[in-house]
Write a protein that holds these residues in place. Structure first.
Motif, mmCIF file in Angstrom:
data_model
loop_
_atom_site.group_PDB
_atom_site.id
_atom_site.type_symbol
_atom_site.label_atom_id
_atom_site.label_comp_id
_atom_site.label_asym_id
_atom_site.label_seq_id
_atom_site.Cartn_x
_atom_site.Cartn_y
_atom_site.Cartn_z
ATOM 1 N N GLY A 143 -1.653 50.769 2.835
ATOM 2 C CA GLY A 143 -1.627 51.503 1.556
ATOM 3 C C GLY A 143 -0.275 51.372 0.754
ATOM 4 O O GLY A 143 0.798 51.554 1.363
ATOM 5 N N ARG A 144 -0.492 51.322 -0.520
ATOM 6 C CA ARG A 144 0.498 51.055 -1.314
ATOM 7 C C ARG A 144 0.653 52.122 -2.625
ATOM 8 O O ARG A 144 -0.605 52.056 -3.317
ATOM 9 N N TYR A 145 1.543 52.940 -2.970
ATOM 10 C CA TYR A 145 1.234 53.963 -3.977
ATOM 11 C C TYR A 145 2.385 53.942 -5.073
ATOM 12 O O TYR A 145 3.519 53.615 -4.790
ATOM 13 N N GLN A 181 3.159 69.894 -6.482
ATOM 14 C CA GLN A 181 3.450 70.667 -5.470
ATOM 15 C C GLN A 181 4.783 71.135 -5.503
ATOM 16 O O GLN A 181 5.594 70.745 -6.224
ATOM 17 N N ASP A 182 5.138 71.997 -4.498
ATOM 18 C CA ASP A 182 6.387 72.883 -4.863
ATOM 19 C C ASP A 182 7.516 72.648 -4.051
ATOM 20 O O ASP A 182 8.529 73.485 -3.776
ATOM 21 N N HIS A 183 7.575 71.265 -3.599
ATOM 22 C CA HIS A 183 8.646 70.880 -2.676
ATOM 23 C C HIS A 183 9.012 69.390 -3.271
ATOM 24 O O HIS A 183 7.962 68.648 -3.765
ATOM 25 N N ALA A 184 10.012 68.974 -2.940
ATOM 26 C CA ALA A 184 10.354 67.422 -2.921
ATOM 27 C C ALA A 184 9.809 66.516 -1.832
ATOM 28 O O ALA A 184 9.672 66.995 -0.974
ATOM 29 N N MET A 185 9.742 65.128 -2.329
ATOM 30 C CA MET A 185 9.298 64.311 -1.520
ATOM 31 C C MET A 185 10.627 63.223 -1.213
ATOM 32 O O MET A 185 11.197 63.093 -1.960
ATOM 33 N N THR A 186 10.652 62.944 0.029
ATOM 34 C CA THR A 186 11.900 62.182 0.162
ATOM 35 C C THR A 186 11.318 60.604 0.155
ATOM 36 O O THR A 186 10.293 60.329 0.874
ATOM 37 N N ILE A 187 12.090 59.855 -0.507
ATOM 38 C CA ILE A 187 11.677 58.223 -0.503
ATOM 39 C C ILE A 187 12.967 57.686 -0.039
ATOM 40 O O ILE A 187 14.205 57.749 -0.507
ATOM 41 N N SER A 188 12.638 56.785 1.145
ATOM 42 C CA SER A 188 13.621 56.084 1.718
ATOM 43 C C SER A 188 13.872 54.855 0.988
ATOM 44 O O SER A 188 12.782 53.861 1.062
ATOM 45 N N LYS A 217 5.251 52.850 0.677
ATOM 46 C CA LYS A 217 4.170 53.063 1.614
ATOM 47 C C LYS A 217 4.697 54.249 2.326
ATOM 48 O O LYS A 217 5.694 54.825 2.424
ATOM 49 N N THR A 218 3.741 54.840 3.198
ATOM 50 C CA THR A 218 3.955 56.126 3.711
ATOM 51 C C THR A 218 4.745 55.796 5.050
ATOM 52 O O THR A 218 4.551 54.986 5.748
ATOM 53 N N ARG A 219 5.569 56.828 5.405
ATOM 54 C CA ARG A 219 6.002 56.886 6.783
ATOM 55 C C ARG A 219 5.909 58.441 7.523
ATOM 56 O O ARG A 219 5.997 59.398 6.625
ATOM 57 N N HIS A 220 5.643 58.324 8.794
ATOM 58 C CA HIS A 220 5.339 59.503 9.633
ATOM 59 C C HIS A 220 6.332 59.978 10.674
ATOM 60 O O HIS A 220 5.894 60.792 11.650
ATOM 61 N N PHE A 224 6.617 64.054 6.654
ATOM 62 C CA PHE A 224 6.044 62.842 5.846
ATOM 63 C C PHE A 224 6.757 62.448 4.601
ATOM 64 O O PHE A 224 7.080 63.123 3.751
ATOM 65 N N THR A 225 7.198 61.174 4.603
ATOM 66 C CA THR A 225 7.942 60.644 3.738
ATOM 67 C C THR A 225 7.506 59.391 2.964
ATOM 68 O O THR A 225 6.336 58.990 3.333
ATOM 69 N N LEU A 226 8.103 58.668 2.034
ATOM 70 C CA LEU A 226 7.788 57.378 1.773
ATOM 71 C C LEU A 226 8.855 56.288 1.770
ATOM 72 O O LEU A 226 10.056 56.852 1.877
#
Length: 373
Positions: A143-145, A181-188, A217-220, A224-226
């Motif tokens: 998956g790529r987003y 969504q009500d929170h941030a997403m971490t991207i590495s 791509k997702t990371r777990h 849950f991060t990108l």
């Protein structure tokens, strides 16, 4: 003098091509467009890899070198569909393959190569930005987003950590948010993206600028991060309806963004004061709404200690993974990707805790186990 008729090119699929293929044409889609990088075999040579896919889902790489990279920057676009003819085919060494399913050949662009985009009237190909909340939470290695959001935080400097091949690579984390969504997403961000692109975003974090990321791509492994990939582009001035909406949101809801940013900074730079939560509050934290590296304190009782649940073993010094090696043996760990680690004593302890709000199971490792006892 009669002119001989031009040879009609026969359409083929990618798995029909070999190094002997000359006069052919093939219809493909660009599934990945990787960033340019130095050649590991030829010092001073820069190359770029593009992954092509045909209707039968065969995949073959196309390699651009040197000046070709800039010349074809606006020709090859991710998700674009093309007809390519008379491109030279060369063999690929197994050690340079991305996966086992990849065909053993690659295309290059020669003087007679013709590249035509199919349906050019459809206009320029833009990233397909999607809301952060719509990215599937189940693991999908393929998956790529593409995402676009507001930058709330950028790690001050890169950290060196082992990559998938066991070598140390620079990584720098970015916190991105949007309206879904009500929170941030971490991207590495990894490797070359940890430099100037992150420096620019770091200067923008206080301004709540909107930035686009492609091919994540997702990371777990830590919630849950990108993660960025070799195909990821960081777009500092993205365009589109979703981008315009986010910029308007930034103007109207500065207080919301400040609150989300404060939550991130409290985790990144925690105060000396310990904030105690209940088991019920801790249970409400899920991978989807927790901030990576967030630390929670609870005040609980261990009502019954079962020493049968203490487990001593030999494991990796770095990650603690159980290994079948003698104590003190040096080895490369396939779990934490450290190229050189050592087998050491490890101990875990599983137990139940209680407070006024409920019960919860815990496992402690090594030093923490010793502290409890």
């Amino acid at each position: 003098m009669n002119t001989p008729p031009k040879m009609k090119l026969e359409p083929v699929y990618l798995d029909e091509l070999t190094t002997q293929s000359k006069d052919y044409k093939v219809k493909v889609t660009v599934t990945e467009k990787r960033r340019a990088q130095p050649s590991p075999k030829k010092p001073g040579v820069i190359f770029q890899t593009i992954i092509l896919e045909d209707e039968k889902k065969n995949r073959m790489r196309c390699a651009l070198f040197g000046d070709q990279i800039e010349a074809y920057e606006e020709v090859f676009k991710p998700s674009g569909q093309y007809e390519i003819s008379k491109a030279p085919i060369t063999a690929v060494d197994d050690q340079y393959k991305f996966n086992l399913e990849e065909l053993p050949y690659q295309m290059t662009v020669g003087h007679q190569t013709i590249i035509q985009r199919l349906n050019p009237e459809s206009g320029p190909i833009e990233p397909k930005y999607q809301p952060l909340s719509t990215i599937p939470r189940s693991p999908d290695p393929n998956g790529r987003y593409d995402v676009v959001g507001v930058v709330l935080f950028v790690e001050e400097a890169p950290r060196m950590i082992p990559n998938a091949r066991g070598r140390d690579s620079p990584v720098r984390e970015v916190s991105l948010t949007d309206t879904s969504q009500d929170h941030a997403m971490t991207i590495s961000t990894w490797n070359d993206l940890t430099g100037k692109p992150c420096d620019a975003m770091n200067n923008w974090a206080e301004k709540f600028n909107v930035v686009g990321f492609t091919a994540l791509k997702t990371r777990h492994t830590r919630g849950f991060t990108l993660n960025t990939t070799m195909s990821t582009r960081i777009i500092m001035n993205p365009k589109g309806a979703r981008v315009d909406m986010l910029r308007e949101w930034v103007k109207l809801y500065q207080h919301v963004l400040l609150d989300r940013q404060e939550r991130i900074l409290n985790v990144r730079y925690p105060s000396a004061e310990k904030k105690v939560v209940t088991i019920a509050e801790l249970r409400s934290k899920k991978a989807a709404n927790a901030t990576p590296d967030e630390v929670a304190w609870i005040r609980v009782t261990i009502p019954e200690v079962d020493l049968q649940r203490v487990n001593a073993y030999i494991g990796c010094l770095g990650c603690g993974k159980w290994i079948h090696l003698a104590l003190g043996t040096r080895f490369p760990c396939i779990s934490c990707k450290k190229a050189d680690t050592v087998a050491v004593h490890k101990v875990t302890f599983k137990f139940e805790v209680v407070d006024d709000s409920g019960t919860m199971s815990f496992t402690t490792f090594s030093d923490d186990t010793e502290k409890i006892f």
